[in-house]
Write a protein that holds these residues in place. Structure first.
Motif, PDB file in Angstrom:
ATOM      1  N   ASN A  40      56.948 -39.779  -6.759  1.00  0.00           N
ATOM      2  CA  ASN A  40      56.631 -40.202  -8.140  1.00  0.00           C
ATOM      3  C   ASN A  40      57.887 -40.276  -8.992  1.00  0.00           C
ATOM      4  N   THR A  41      58.780 -39.309  -8.845  1.00  0.00           N
ATOM      5  CA  THR A  41      60.035 -39.317  -9.597  1.00  0.00           C
ATOM      6  C   THR A  41      60.869 -40.534  -9.218  1.00  0.00           C
ATOM      7  N   ARG A  42      60.943 -40.848  -7.935  1.00  0.00           N
ATOM      8  CA  ARG A  42      61.684 -42.015  -7.470  1.00  0.00           C
ATOM      9  C   ARG A  42      61.083 -43.302  -8.025  1.00  0.00           C
ATOM     10  N   GLN A  43      59.759 -43.404  -7.966  1.00  0.00           N
ATOM     11  CA  GLN A  43      59.089 -44.602  -8.484  1.00  0.00           C
ATOM     12  C   GLN A  43      59.332 -44.763  -9.984  1.00  0.00           C
ATOM     13  N   GLU A  44      59.270 -43.650 -10.718  1.00  0.00           N
ATOM     14  CA  GLU A  44      59.535 -43.709 -12.154  1.00  0.00           C
ATOM     15  C   GLU A  44      60.979 -44.123 -12.415  1.00  0.00           C
ATOM     16  N   PHE A  45      61.909 -43.589 -11.619  1.00  0.00           N
ATOM     17  CA  PHE A  45      63.319 -43.949 -11.775  1.00  0.00           C
ATOM     18  C   PHE A  45      63.527 -45.443 -11.514  1.00  0.00           C
TER      19      PHE A  45
ATOM     20  N   HIS B  25      49.273 -29.473   5.942  1.00  0.00           N
ATOM     21  CA  HIS B  25      50.698 -29.603   5.593  1.00  0.00           C
ATOM     22  C   HIS B  25      50.760 -29.878   4.090  1.00  0.00           C
ATOM     23  N   ASP B  26      51.516 -29.076   3.364  1.00  0.00           N
ATOM     24  CA  ASP B  26      51.613 -29.247   1.918  1.00  0.00           C
ATOM     25  C   ASP B  26      52.550 -30.417   1.606  1.00  0.00           C
ATOM     26  N   LEU B  27      52.011 -31.449   0.974  1.00  0.00           N
ATOM     27  CA  LEU B  27      52.788 -32.640   0.608  1.00  0.00           C
ATOM     28  C   LEU B  27      53.090 -32.704  -0.884  1.00  0.00           C
ATOM     29  N   THR B  28      52.783 -31.669  -1.627  1.00  0.00           N
ATOM     30  CA  THR B  28      52.907 -31.686  -3.078  1.00  0.00           C
ATOM     31  C   THR B  28      54.322 -32.023  -3.522  1.00  0.00           C
ATOM     32  N   GLU B  29      55.297 -31.387  -2.948  1.00  0.00           N
ATOM     33  CA  GLU B  29      56.695 -31.621  -3.348  1.00  0.00           C
ATOM     34  C   GLU B  29      57.133 -33.035  -2.961  1.00  0.00           C
ATOM     35  N   ILE B  30      56.721 -33.508  -1.805  1.00  0.00           N
ATOM     36  CA  ILE B  30      57.069 -34.865  -1.367  1.00  0.00           C
ATOM     37  C   ILE B  30      56.455 -35.883  -2.313  1.00  0.00           C
TER      38      ILE B  30
END
Length: 191
Positions: free
Chosen positions: A176-181, A166-171
């Motif tokens: 990471n974007t959420r954590q950075e935000f 299962h590709d999790l790359t986008e998740i």
């Protein structure tokens, strides 16, 4: 004893009777042979028809399986008991950047992932693997979750293994974007 004078006149009759019996026996055997040959021909045609039907059904089943494997969004990899690739769907080929036919090749030489080879070794020992995260080498650094299970025949002998990716790359990118935000908002609130 019968006098010779009585046997001589019957000799042609007995010869004719024996010849007629042989002709009748020959005709009976030819008829029996023809019926048996007809029966064998019919059985052969029925067997050929059944074989053709079985081949048609197998081809249809293979085409349906191939269609399903091409349409699902997960990568699917089927290995035999020796670790040779028996099936790899197009999604898996894109995930790993595979080019050319990998059918019959060893897992380690085709996918070149020591972590995946170690995972396959665990599964070969009878362990089931669920949601194991694996980072694929390459420029885009893809993350996949691997589910793997050993396959056995009806007697319980190892037959191979099935691995689903299962590709999790986008998740992972969104996490990471959420954590950075959240980190940026926390920093801004503190300052």
């Amino acid at each position: 004893s019968v006098p010779r004078t009585l046997i001589r006149p019957m000799w042609p009759f007995l010869t004719l009777l024996a010849a007629a019996g042989m002709v009748a026996l020959h005709i009976w055997w030819r008829g029996r042979h023809a019926r048996l040959q007809e029966h064998l021909d019919r059985a052969g045609r029925e067997a050929a028809d059944a074989l053709d039907e079985q081949r048609r059904l197998e081809a249809q089943q293979h085409a349906t399986t191939r269609l399903i494997l091409e349409r699902i969004s997960e990568g699917v990899l089927l290995l035999d008991a020796a670790g040779r690739i028996q099936l790899a769907n197009p999604v898996l080929e894109r995930m790993f950047g595979l080019t050319g036919d990998v059918h019959g090749r060893m897992l380690s030489e085709s996918l070149r992932s020591p972590e995946l080879a170690a995972l396959a070794a665990q599964v070969a020992q009878g362990k089931t693997v669920s949601e194991h995260e694996l980072y694929l080498p390459g420029l885009d650094r893809r993350c996949v979750a691997v589910n793997a299970e050993a396959l056995a025949d009806t007697q319980g002998q190892p037959e191979g293994m099935l691995l689903v990716f299962h590709d999790l790359t986008e998740i992972k990118r969104l996490e990471n974007t959420r954590q950075e935000f959240v980190a940026n908002v926390s920093h801004e609130l503190r300052t």
